[in-house]
Design a protein around this motif. Structure first.
Motif, PDB file in Angstrom:
ATOM      1  N   LEU A  11       0.835  -1.021   0.107  1.00  0.00           N
ATOM      2  CA  LEU A  11      -0.060   0.083  -0.008  1.00  0.00           C
ATOM      3  C   LEU A  11       0.724   1.470  -0.044  1.00  0.00           C
ATOM      4  CD1 LEU A  11      -3.020  -0.918   2.224  1.00  0.00           C
ATOM      5  CD2 LEU A  11      -2.784  -0.927  -0.050  1.00  0.00           C
ATOM      6  N   SER A  12       2.038   1.282   0.683  1.00  0.00           N
ATOM      7  CA  SER A  12       2.828   2.416   0.653  1.00  0.00           C
ATOM      8  C   SER A  12       3.435   2.656  -0.674  1.00  0.00           C
ATOM      9  CB  SER A  12       4.121   2.270   1.763  1.00  0.00           C
ATOM     10  OG  SER A  12       4.737   1.197   1.210  1.00  0.00           O
ATOM     11  N   GLY A  13       3.763   1.597  -1.635  1.00  0.00           N
ATOM     12  CA  GLY A  13       4.118   1.946  -2.964  1.00  0.00           C
ATOM     13  C   GLY A  13       3.102   2.458  -3.777  1.00  0.00           C
ATOM     14  N   PHE A  14       2.070   1.762  -3.374  1.00  0.00           N
ATOM     15  CA  PHE A  14       0.637   2.272  -4.226  1.00  0.00           C
ATOM     16  C   PHE A  14       0.228   3.874  -3.911  1.00  0.00           C
ATOM     17  CE2 PHE A  14      -3.964   2.802  -4.784  1.00  0.00           C
ATOM     18  CZ  PHE A  14      -4.181   2.449  -6.185  1.00  0.00           C
ATOM     19  N   ALA A  16       2.342   6.010  -2.941  1.00  0.00           N
ATOM     20  CA  ALA A  16       3.548   6.830  -3.432  1.00  0.00           C
ATOM     21  C   ALA A  16       3.176   7.178  -4.658  1.00  0.00           C
ATOM     22  CB  ALA A  16       4.946   6.126  -2.918  1.00  0.00           C
ATOM     23  N   HIS A  17       2.952   6.190  -5.503  1.00  0.00           N
ATOM     24  CA  HIS A  17       2.677   6.468  -7.043  1.00  0.00           C
ATOM     25  C   HIS A  17       1.561   7.411  -7.344  1.00  0.00           C
ATOM     26  CE1 HIS A  17       0.300   5.514 -10.662  1.00  0.00           C
ATOM     27  NE2 HIS A  17       1.556   5.557 -11.221  1.00  0.00           N
ATOM     28  N   ILE A  50      -1.081  16.002   0.424  1.00  0.00           N
ATOM     29  CA  ILE A  50      -0.924  16.350   1.900  1.00  0.00           C
ATOM     30  C   ILE A  50      -1.593  15.063   2.493  1.00  0.00           C
ATOM     31  CG2 ILE A  50      -1.336  17.369   3.874  1.00  0.00           C
ATOM     32  CD1 ILE A  50      -1.462  20.108   2.096  1.00  0.00           C
ATOM     33  N   VAL A  51      -2.551  14.697   2.393  1.00  0.00           N
ATOM     34  CA  VAL A  51      -3.382  13.405   3.106  1.00  0.00           C
ATOM     35  C   VAL A  51      -2.523  12.180   2.881  1.00  0.00           C
ATOM     36  CG1 VAL A  51      -5.165  11.910   3.572  1.00  0.00           C
ATOM     37  CG2 VAL A  51      -5.449  14.461   3.564  1.00  0.00           C
ATOM     38  N   TRP A  52      -2.412  11.867   1.497  1.00  0.00           N
ATOM     39  CA  TRP A  52      -1.617  10.688   1.128  1.00  0.00           C
ATOM     40  C   TRP A  52      -0.143  10.665   1.256  1.00  0.00           C
ATOM     41  CZ3 TRP A  52      -5.109   7.404   1.784  1.00  0.00           C
ATOM     42  CH2 TRP A  52      -6.402   7.444   0.834  1.00  0.00           C
ATOM     43  N   SER A  53       0.349  11.657   1.437  1.00  0.00           N
ATOM     44  CA  SER A  53       1.813  11.751   1.806  1.00  0.00           C
ATOM     45  C   SER A  53       1.984  11.371   3.176  1.00  0.00           C
ATOM     46  CB  SER A  53       2.231  13.217   1.826  1.00  0.00           C
ATOM     47  OG  SER A  53       2.438  13.441   0.379  1.00  0.00           O
ATOM     48  N   VAL A  54       1.146  11.888   4.106  1.00  0.00           N
ATOM     49  CA  VAL A  54       1.079  11.424   5.538  1.00  0.00           C
ATOM     50  C   VAL A  54       0.899   9.984   5.688  1.00  0.00           C
ATOM     51  CG1 VAL A  54      -0.018  11.850   7.838  1.00  0.00           C
ATOM     52  CG2 VAL A  54       0.730  14.014   6.519  1.00  0.00           C
ATOM     53  N   VAL A  55      -0.368   9.563   4.974  1.00  0.00           N
ATOM     54  CA  VAL A  55      -0.593   7.948   5.159  1.00  0.00           C
ATOM     55  C   VAL A  55       0.428   7.357   4.686  1.00  0.00           C
ATOM     56  CG1 VAL A  55      -2.126   6.316   4.357  1.00  0.00           C
ATOM     57  CG2 VAL A  55      -3.112   8.507   5.092  1.00  0.00           C
TER      58      VAL A  55
END
Length: 68
Positions: A11-14, A16-17, A50-55
């Motif tokens: 999920l972190s790779g997904f 990040a993309h 912002i939100v997806w970067s924090v997650v």
């Protein structure tokens, strides 16, 4: 066998993309953009970044750095 840390790595790779895609979208000059009935405005795009970067950072910490 299913492991939560392996899922967090995926999920972190997904995500990040997704963050990188939104960063390129912000710099492309195409906003506002209508996709699948959703209007992507510059404000919406910034919030998503912002939100997806924090997650993503939280998932990376959990997947690779957190001990048990």
């Amino acid at each position: 066998m299913f492991h939560r840390k392996e899922l967090a790595k995926f999920l972190s790779g997904f995500l990040a993309h997704d963050v990188i895609s939104h960063i390129f979208l912000a710099g492309s000059g195409l906003l506002p953009l209508r996709m699948f009935g959703i209007i992507v405005t510059p404000e919406y795009n910034a919030a998503v970044i912002i939100v997806w970067s924090v997650v993503t950072v939280a998932l990376v910490y959990y997947a690779w750095f957190k001990k048990k």
